[in-house]
Write a protein that holds these residues in place. Structure first.
Motif, PDB file in Angstrom:
ATOM      1  N   UNK A   1       0.641   0.698   8.140  1.00  0.00           N
ATOM      2  CA  UNK A   1       1.948   1.350   8.076  1.00  0.00           C
ATOM      3  C   UNK A   1       3.017   0.383   7.574  1.00  0.00           C
ATOM      4  N   UNK A   2       2.966  -0.870   8.035  1.00  0.00           N
ATOM      5  CA  UNK A   2       3.937  -1.866   7.585  1.00  0.00           C
ATOM      6  C   UNK A   2       3.798  -2.121   6.090  1.00  0.00           C
ATOM      7  N   UNK A   3       2.564  -2.012   5.578  1.00  0.00           N
ATOM      8  CA  UNK A   3       2.331  -2.219   4.151  1.00  0.00           C
ATOM      9  C   UNK A   3       2.697  -0.991   3.323  1.00  0.00           C
ATOM     10  N   UNK A   4       3.141   0.073   3.989  1.00  0.00           N
ATOM     11  CA  UNK A   4       3.647   1.233   3.268  1.00  0.00           C
ATOM     12  C   UNK A   4       2.771   2.458   3.288  1.00  0.00           C
ATOM     13  N   UNK A   5       1.585   2.376   3.895  1.00  0.00           N
ATOM     14  CA  UNK A   5       0.681   3.517   3.897  1.00  0.00           C
ATOM     15  C   UNK A   5       1.086   4.556   4.941  1.00  0.00           C
TER      16      UNK A   5
ATOM     17  N   UNK B   1      -3.915  13.831   1.186  1.00  0.00           N
ATOM     18  CA  UNK B   1      -5.052  13.200   0.514  1.00  0.00           C
ATOM     19  C   UNK B   1      -5.603  12.075   1.363  1.00  0.00           C
ATOM     20  N   UNK B   2      -6.442  11.245   0.741  1.00  0.00           N
ATOM     21  CA  UNK B   2      -7.037  10.109   1.459  1.00  0.00           C
ATOM     22  C   UNK B   2      -7.384   9.018   0.462  1.00  0.00           C
TER      23      UNK B   2
ATOM     24  N   UNK C   1      -9.204  11.571  -5.301  1.00  0.00           N
ATOM     25  CA  UNK C   1      -8.020  10.746  -5.588  1.00  0.00           C
ATOM     26  C   UNK C   1      -8.316   9.714  -6.674  1.00  0.00           C
ATOM     27  N   UNK C   2      -9.527   9.749  -7.227  1.00  0.00           N
ATOM     28  CA  UNK C   2      -9.892   8.802  -8.266  1.00  0.00           C
ATOM     29  C   UNK C   2     -10.432   7.490  -7.747  1.00  0.00           C
TER      30      UNK C   2
ATOM     31  N   UNK D   1       0.830  -1.209   0.000  1.00  0.00           N
ATOM     32  CA  UNK D   1       0.000   0.000   0.000  1.00  0.00           C
ATOM     33  C   UNK D   1       0.866   1.262   0.000  1.00  0.00           C
ATOM     34  N   UNK D   2       2.045   1.163  -0.573  1.00  0.00           N
ATOM     35  CA  UNK D   2       2.898   2.337  -0.658  1.00  0.00           C
ATOM     36  C   UNK D   2       2.219   3.454  -1.449  1.00  0.00           C
ATOM     37  N   UNK D   3       2.455   4.695  -1.034  1.00  0.00           N
ATOM     38  CA  UNK D   3       1.878   5.892  -1.651  1.00  0.00           C
ATOM     39  C   UNK D   3       0.394   6.053  -1.346  1.00  0.00           C
ATOM     40  N   UNK D   4      -0.131   5.260  -0.423  1.00  0.00           N
ATOM     41  CA  UNK D   4      -1.519   5.399   0.006  1.00  0.00           C
ATOM     42  C   UNK D   4      -1.585   6.114   1.348  1.00  0.00           C
TER      43      UNK D   4
END
Length: 260
Positions: free
Chosen positions: A31-35, A82-83, A132-133, A8-11
């Protein structure tokens, strides 16, 4: 190690009820997944502690208040840009029953957090997600939203409502690229059940590891499902509950023609 399927990086993720229990564990998993994670809770100090653990953001929020939900989303956009992902997890026990001893204030609190918190959180988040689409919302319901709970009818009522909301909004929001799902766990080992923990243990009731619920929520955030309610039960792999279709209308048979 993070599962590549839940990258989930960049989320940007928002978690309500994130100061403890399922919310805290899900915030850590996101957070561990990159968010980048915003932790919201009526316990502002607890939210701050979790945010420090993960390098995220925190704010004190009463999810039963619509304006507070809009402020929570605005805070997320301001501090994280963003969200994309919303975990509407804040919950309380009902602590009242219909009949003798009914307490209106406790009823309003239970419905306000457990149901309004999901409705208001969704209402506030939708414009940000659309900007955010698209994105994903996961709500915490309960097995109490899938079956009768005679000993806590109020809790069952608001959790059934979350299940109905999930099933109805899932297909509706899909057109905007927004997925809406729910997790429906059994009694989990969290602070929410502190008042009944000893009674449950005394009755031989096994409590669910809340990490399993957090993992199920993460799978829903990273997946493609919408409108599903995943049961999370001890000894079973979390999966979408299969609702039976309601009976269709029955057409009365045409009257037989009688020969003159």
């Amino acid at each position: 190690m993070t599962d590549p399927s839940t990258d989930l990086r960049d989320k940007v993720a928002l978690v309500t009820g994130g100061a403890s229990g399922i919310g805290r564990l899900t915030a850590l998993a996101l957070a561990e997944a990159g968010a980048e994670v915003v932790v919201a809770d009526i316990d502002g100090d607890g939210a701050e502690r979790v945010a420090r653990e993960i390098g995220g953001h925190a704010l004190a929020t009463d999810v039963s208040d619509l304006d507070a939900n809009h402020a929570m989303v605005a805070f997320t956009q301001e501090h994280a840009g963003g969200l994309d992902l919303v975990f509407l997890n804040a919950g309380v026990t009902s602590d009242t029953m219909i009949g003798e001893g009914f307490d209106l204030a406790r009823y309003r609190r239970a419905m306000g957090v457990n149901l309004d918190g999901v409705v208001f959180g969704t209402q506030a988040a939708l414009p940000a997600l659309k900007a955010r689409g698209g994105g994903a919302i996961v709500a915490t319901a309960s097995l109490a939203g899938l079956t009768a709970v005679p000993l806590d009818a109020i809790y069952a009522a608001n959790k059934h409502a979350v299940v109905g909301l999930t099933r109805s909004l899932g297909p509706l929001l899909a057109a905007d690229g927004i997925r809406f799902n729910a997790v429906c766990p059994t009694f989990a080992e969290t602070p929410l059940i502190a008042h009944v923990r000893e009674g449950l243990r005394g009755a031989g009731f096994e409590l669910l590891d809340p990490q399993i619920v957090a993992d199920a929520a993460l799978r829903l955030f990273a997946g493609r499902e919408s409108g599903e309610c995943w049961f999370v039960q001890i000894g079973r792999e979390p999966a979408p509950f299969q609702f039976r279709n309601i009976p269709g209308p029955r057409t009365a048979p045409a009257e037989e023609e009688v020969a003159p």
